[in-house]
Write a protein that holds these residues in place. Structure first.
Motif, PDB file in Angstrom:
ATOM      1  N   CYS A  91     -54.935  -8.536  -6.889  1.00 33.56           N
ATOM      2  CA  CYS A  91     -53.905  -8.217  -5.893  1.00 33.56           C
ATOM      3  C   CYS A  91     -54.510  -8.111  -4.490  1.00 33.56           C
ATOM      4  N   LEU A  92     -55.668  -7.519  -4.399  1.00 34.56           N
ATOM      5  CA  LEU A  92     -56.341  -7.401  -3.107  1.00 34.56           C
ATOM      6  C   LEU A  92     -56.704  -8.768  -2.544  1.00 34.56           C
ATOM      7  N   VAL A  93     -57.210  -9.662  -3.385  1.00 32.08           N
ATOM      8  CA  VAL A  93     -57.558 -11.017  -2.936  1.00 32.08           C
ATOM      9  C   VAL A  93     -56.315 -11.765  -2.475  1.00 32.08           C
ATOM     10  N   VAL A  94     -55.227 -11.680  -3.224  1.00 33.44           N
ATOM     11  CA  VAL A  94     -53.979 -12.351  -2.828  1.00 33.44           C
ATOM     12  C   VAL A  94     -53.468 -11.778  -1.517  1.00 33.44           C
ATOM     13  N   PHE A  95     -53.473 -10.466  -1.386  1.00 30.60           N
ATOM     14  CA  PHE A  95     -53.008  -9.819  -0.154  1.00 30.60           C
ATOM     15  C   PHE A  95     -53.843 -10.236   1.049  1.00 30.60           C
ATOM     16  N   VAL A  96     -55.148 -10.241   0.904  1.00 33.09           N
ATOM     17  CA  VAL A  96     -56.042 -10.631   2.009  1.00 33.09           C
ATOM     18  C   VAL A  96     -55.858 -12.110   2.341  1.00 33.09           C
ATOM     19  N   ALA A  97     -55.670 -12.952   1.338  1.00 34.10           N
ATOM     20  CA  ALA A  97     -55.468 -14.380   1.588  1.00 34.10           C
ATOM     21  C   ALA A  97     -54.167 -14.626   2.349  1.00 34.10           C
ATOM     22  N   VAL A  98     -53.096 -13.968   1.950  1.00 29.66           N
ATOM     23  CA  VAL A  98     -51.816 -14.125   2.656  1.00 29.66           C
ATOM     24  C   VAL A  98     -51.941 -13.593   4.073  1.00 29.66           C
ATOM     25  N   LEU A  99     -52.573 -12.476   4.248  1.00 25.24           N
ATOM     26  CA  LEU A  99     -52.775 -11.911   5.576  1.00 25.24           C
ATOM     27  C   LEU A  99     -53.607 -12.847   6.457  1.00 25.24           C
ATOM     28  N   ALA A 100     -54.650 -13.452   5.894  1.00 28.24           N
ATOM     29  CA  ALA A 100     -55.484 -14.386   6.659  1.00 28.24           C
ATOM     30  C   ALA A 100     -54.693 -15.619   7.066  1.00 28.24           C
ATOM     31  N   VAL A 101     -53.882 -16.150   6.174  1.00 30.60           N
ATOM     32  CA  VAL A 101     -53.066 -17.332   6.503  1.00 30.60           C
ATOM     33  C   VAL A 101     -52.087 -16.988   7.616  1.00 30.60           C
ATOM     34  N   LEU A 102     -51.457 -15.849   7.536  1.00 33.91           N
ATOM     35  CA  LEU A 102     -50.507 -15.456   8.578  1.00 33.91           C
ATOM     36  C   LEU A 102     -51.187 -15.203   9.920  1.00 33.91           C
ATOM     37  N   MET A 103     -52.365 -14.662   9.894  1.00 35.66           N
ATOM     38  CA  MET A 103     -53.077 -14.379  11.145  1.00 35.66           C
ATOM     39  C   MET A 103     -53.625 -15.646  11.799  1.00 35.66           C
ATOM     40  N   LEU A 104     -54.025 -16.611  10.991  1.00 35.76           N
ATOM     41  CA  LEU A 104     -54.653 -17.812  11.536  1.00 35.76           C
ATOM     42  C   LEU A 104     -53.662 -18.922  11.870  1.00 35.76           C
ATOM     43  N   SER A 105     -52.475 -18.852  11.330  1.00 37.00           N
ATOM     44  CA  SER A 105     -51.495 -19.911  11.633  1.00 37.00           C
ATOM     45  C   SER A 105     -50.873 -19.637  12.988  1.00 37.00           C
ATOM     46  N   GLY A 106     -50.621 -20.694  13.717  1.00 38.33           N
ATOM     47  CA  GLY A 106     -50.042 -20.557  15.044  1.00 38.33           C
ATOM     48  C   GLY A 106     -48.532 -20.414  14.980  1.00 38.33           C
ATOM     49  N   THR A 107     -47.969 -19.916  16.041  1.00 39.96           N
ATOM     50  CA  THR A 107     -46.530 -19.777  16.129  1.00 39.96           C
ATOM     51  C   THR A 107     -45.923 -21.145  16.407  1.00 39.96           C
ATOM     52  N   PRO A 108     -44.925 -21.565  15.631  1.00 43.60           N
ATOM     53  CA  PRO A 108     -44.313 -22.865  15.905  1.00 43.60           C
ATOM     54  C   PRO A 108     -43.553 -22.824  17.230  1.00 43.60           C
ATOM     55  N   ARG A 109     -43.664 -23.876  17.984  1.00 42.22           N
ATOM     56  CA  ARG A 109     -43.013 -23.951  19.282  1.00 42.22           C
ATOM     57  C   ARG A 109     -42.185 -25.229  19.356  1.00 42.22           C
ATOM     58  N   TYR A 110     -41.023 -25.112  19.968  1.00 34.87           N
ATOM     59  CA  TYR A 110     -40.182 -26.268  20.229  1.00 34.87           C
ATOM     60  C   TYR A 110     -40.307 -26.594  21.705  1.00 34.87           C
ATOM     61  N   ARG A 111     -40.665 -27.810  21.996  1.00 37.27           N
ATOM     62  CA  ARG A 111     -40.860 -28.214  23.378  1.00 37.27           C
ATOM     63  C   ARG A 111     -39.885 -29.348  23.692  1.00 37.27           C
ATOM     64  N   THR A 112     -38.918 -29.066  24.536  1.00 35.70           N
ATOM     65  CA  THR A 112     -37.929 -30.063  24.921  1.00 35.70           C
ATOM     66  C   THR A 112     -38.568 -31.044  25.888  1.00 35.70           C
ATOM     67  N   GLU A 113     -38.503 -32.305  25.552  1.00 37.97           N
ATOM     68  CA  GLU A 113     -39.039 -33.375  26.397  1.00 37.97           C
ATOM     69  C   GLU A 113     -37.883 -34.106  27.075  1.00 37.97           C
ATOM     70  N   PRO A 114     -38.156 -34.853  28.135  1.00 37.73           N
ATOM     71  CA  PRO A 114     -37.080 -35.582  28.821  1.00 37.73           C
ATOM     72  C   PRO A 114     -36.318 -36.532  27.898  1.00 37.73           C
ATOM     73  N   GLN A 115     -37.024 -37.152  26.960  1.00 41.58           N
ATOM     74  CA  GLN A 115     -36.348 -38.084  26.054  1.00 41.58           C
ATOM     75  C   GLN A 115     -35.352 -37.360  25.154  1.00 41.58           C
ATOM     76  N   HIS A 116     -35.654 -36.106  24.794  1.00 46.18           N
ATOM     77  CA  HIS A 116     -34.707 -35.322  23.988  1.00 46.18           C
ATOM     78  C   HIS A 116     -33.392 -35.138  24.748  1.00 46.18           C
ATOM     79  N   LEU A 117     -33.507 -34.814  26.044  1.00 48.93           N
ATOM     80  CA  LEU A 117     -32.303 -34.626  26.846  1.00 48.93           C
ATOM     81  C   LEU A 117     -31.546 -35.932  27.018  1.00 48.93           C
ATOM     82  N   LEU A 118     -32.269 -37.034  27.228  1.00 46.07           N
ATOM     83  CA  LEU A 118     -31.590 -38.327  27.352  1.00 46.07           C
ATOM     84  C   LEU A 118     -30.823 -38.676  26.084  1.00 46.07           C
ATOM     85  N   ASP A 119     -31.447 -38.481  24.932  1.00 44.66           N
ATOM     86  CA  ASP A 119     -30.775 -38.769  23.668  1.00 44.66           C
ATOM     87  C   ASP A 119     -29.548 -37.886  23.488  1.00 44.66           C
TER      88      ASP A 119
END
Length: 123
Positions: free
Chosen positions: A11-39
């Protein structure tokens, strides 16, 4: 006692692994580009855009490009001036005819700016 330690370690290994994945993964970002607005503008002019899709893009601020945010704010004001809630669900266009003309002008202006930025600069 050994079973308890085994379960605790697993349980400790699973908890630490999940915590490490959450800490190391970046926050997803949506970036609107000019082509998105044109479409989006093209689909709005063809009356194939839904209000939910329109609002998802137009109501989300564009912080990385002040010009694009100005275009977004202008498109939002066009809907406020020339559109009504539920027009698309009733089978009508997102904007009335005057609003579509203004949106077409805004779309053409954005397309011209994109073409100018993509042109190679001559010395």
């Amino acid at each position: 006692m050994s079973l308890f330690l085994l379960v605790f370690v697993v349980c400790l290994v699973v908890f630490v692994a999940v915590l490490a994945v959450l800490m190391l993964s970046g926050t997803p970002r949506y970036r609107t580009e000019p082509q998105h607005l044109l479409d989006l503008f093209d689909r709005a002019l063809d009356s194939t855009v839904g209000e939910d899709e329109w609002n998802a893009v137009i109501l989300y601020p564009i912080r990385h490009d002040e010009y694009l945010d100005g275009v977004r704010r202008r498109a939002r004001s066009l809907v406020d001036e020339h559109g009504r809630f539920g027009r698309v669900t009733r089978g009508k266009a997102l904007l009335d005819s005057a609003g579509q003309e203004d949106l077409r002008a805004l779309r053409d202006h954005l397309a011209a700016r994109i073409r100018l930025r993509e042109q190679p600069r001559g010395d």
